[in-house]
Scaffold this motif. Structure first.
Motif, short mmCIF file in Angstrom:
data_model
loop_
_atom_site.label_atom_id
_atom_site.label_comp_id
_atom_site.label_asym_id
_atom_site.label_seq_id
_atom_site.Cartn_x
_atom_site.Cartn_y
_atom_site.Cartn_z
N ARG A 1 -38.95 57.91 36.73
CA ARG A 1 -39.93 58.99 36.68
C ARG A 1 -39.21 60.26 37.13
N VAL A 2 -39.09 61.21 36.24
CA VAL A 2 -38.40 62.47 36.53
C VAL A 2 -39.44 63.57 36.46
N GLN A 3 -39.61 64.30 37.55
CA GLN A 3 -40.62 65.36 37.49
C GLN A 3 -40.10 66.65 38.10
N GLY A 4 -40.08 67.68 37.29
CA GLY A 4 -39.75 69.00 37.81
C GLY A 4 -40.94 69.57 38.55
N PHE A 5 -40.66 70.48 39.49
CA PHE A 5 -41.78 71.15 40.18
C PHE A 5 -41.33 72.51 40.69
N LEU B 1 -42.45 63.68 49.31
CA LEU B 1 -43.60 62.80 49.56
C LEU B 1 -44.48 62.63 48.33
N ASP B 2 -44.71 63.71 47.59
CA ASP B 2 -45.64 63.60 46.47
C ASP B 2 -44.98 63.04 45.22
N ILE B 3 -43.75 63.44 44.97
CA ILE B 3 -43.09 62.96 43.74
C ILE B 3 -42.17 61.77 44.06
N PRO C 1 -37.41 63.60 41.89
CA PRO C 1 -38.02 64.94 41.98
C PRO C 1 -36.96 65.97 41.59
N LEU C 2 -37.22 66.71 40.52
CA LEU C 2 -36.21 67.67 40.04
C LEU C 2 -36.54 69.05 40.60
N CYS C 3 -35.84 69.36 41.68
CA CYS C 3 -36.16 70.56 42.47
C CYS C 3 -35.29 71.75 42.08
N GLY C 4 -34.03 71.51 41.80
CA GLY C 4 -33.13 72.61 41.47
C GLY C 4 -31.87 72.10 40.80
N LEU C 5 -31.10 73.03 40.22
CA LEU C 5 -29.86 72.68 39.50
C LEU C 5 -28.81 73.72 39.84
N ILE C 6 -28.54 73.86 41.12
CA ILE C 6 -27.74 75.01 41.57
C ILE C 6 -26.34 75.04 40.96
#
Ligand code: NDP
Length: 338
Positions: A272-276, A136-138, A239-244
């Protein structure tokens, strides 16, 4: 007190030799403390990062110490004014039967949260929070847009897809194997789900995203990302959440360097790429998430699946399996009966 100790740091994929089970006397709470008995232990991919000593956003686990992790526990003895014996709490007790706590960082489970205590580790806790904020935010989903999420039947991905549907998006999952893909469509309500083990992953994805991809919720990386990137629409969000796919890699990937390609796509398509990192970026918004998610749960708007494994001694194998996609749903260890 049974505990799982980090015996050595894994190099590449962890093996059972990296873990050791030991038994210690159950500790006694001092004044202002309580003894917590672990009922559920959450196993999460970030733990693989903390088993290494490479620089990261949190301290590594120490070798010869008990492994850390989120838990749901019952207060067994209390010498703390705010907690009574029998209270249910969310804590960071780690991979062990018992832990002492002075109450800092504890979250008491009350009301409807007690109907399904283990969900405090997932749907109504860390992984649900991650899905909610990242999307929702990213991601900023808009009705009619196409969202793609990988690890689509997992703790985070299954919730991302369902929230995207609630927001009026088309949701396309990527998951490992036919059974998971069928579940994503039939039970979670995804519009389609592509098996990442198929050789024609890129073509399948293209076929099921005829209007391109507006949001890619990234949890995996590797070849899945390579298949997604060419389909991203202008002004797309990642949204860049993980890279399992890379958590077990000891070396940089072999072969072609895709970084220039990625940078060029970011520029040309104005992506727009944003890690969090969920608690560091959004810790102050937990109450907002919890209220909305509890409402969706109360209204039966979400389906959630757990993969429960009994007994603490089975935790290492279950954890190793999760990094290979052997879990089907949120992986939780039932350490003891409640
Ligand atoms: P899951 O319940 O989704 O379990 C992990 C899943 O990842 C496996 O079941 C498997 O699913 C998939 N997977 C593993 N290896 C690969 C691979 N090589 N290629 C493709 N898929 C693979 O875990 P979570 O929902 O808890 O976590 C999902 C992601 O979110 C992880 O990357 C995790 O690190 C990240 N995360 C990030 C947070 C943050 O604050 N940034 C917080 C919480 C999680 P399948 O069989 O379908 O491939």
């Amino acid at each position: 007190n049974r505990r799982v100790i980090l015996a050595s740091r894994p190099h590449g994929a962890p093996t059972t030799a990296n873990f050791r089970l030991d038994t210690q006397p159950v500790p006694s709470p001092g004044e202002g403390e309580m003894l917590l008995r672990t009922v559920y232990l959450s196993l999460d991919p970030y733990m693989r990062g903390r088993m290494s000593d490479a620089p990261s956003y949190v301290e590594p686990f120490a070798v010869e110490d008990v492994l850390g992790g989120g838990t749901v526990a019952i207060v067994e003895q209390s010498r703390h004014p705010d907690y009574q014996q029998g209270d249910w709490v969310v804590s960071q007790s780690g991979w062990q039967d018992y832990a002492l706590s002075d109450g800092s960082g504890l979250f008491k489970l009350q009301g409807t949260a007690l109907k399904h205590p283990s969900w405090a580790l997932s749907l109504l806790g860390m992984t649900g929070f991650t899905a909610y904020m990242g999307l929702l935010d990213i991601g900023n989903p808009q009705p009619g847009e196409t969202l793609v999420v990988a690890a689509a039947t997992g703790a985070v991905g299954s919730v991302v897809g369902q929230i995207a549907k609630l927001k009026g998006c088309r949701a396309i999952g990527i998951a490992g194997g036919e059974e998971k893909c069928r579940y994503a469509i039939e039970k979670l309500g995804f519009d389609h789900c592509v098996d990442h083990r198929r050789d024609d992953l890129a073509q399948q994805l293209k076929q099921h995203c005829p209007d391109g991809i507006d949001i890619y919720f990234e949890s995996v990386g590797g070849k899945v990302f390579n298949a997604v990137l060419p389909l991203m629409n202008s002004k797309g969000r990642i949204p860049l959440c993980g890279l399992i796919a890379d958590y077990n890699s000891a070396d940089l990937p072999q072969g072609q360097d895709h970084l220039p390609l990625f940078q060029s796509a970011i520029l040309r398509k104005r992506l727009r790429v944003q890690g969090f990192i969920i608690n560091q970026d959004y810790g102050d918004r937990f109450a907002e998430f919890f209220q909305q998610m509890s409402q969706w749960v109360a209204e039966d708007r979400l389906v959630f699946r757990e993969h429960i494994v009994d007994e603490l001694e089975n935790a290492p194998e279950a954890f190793i399996g999760m990094l290979e996609g052997k879990n089907f749903g949120k992986l939780v260890i039932r350490v003891a009966a409640d």
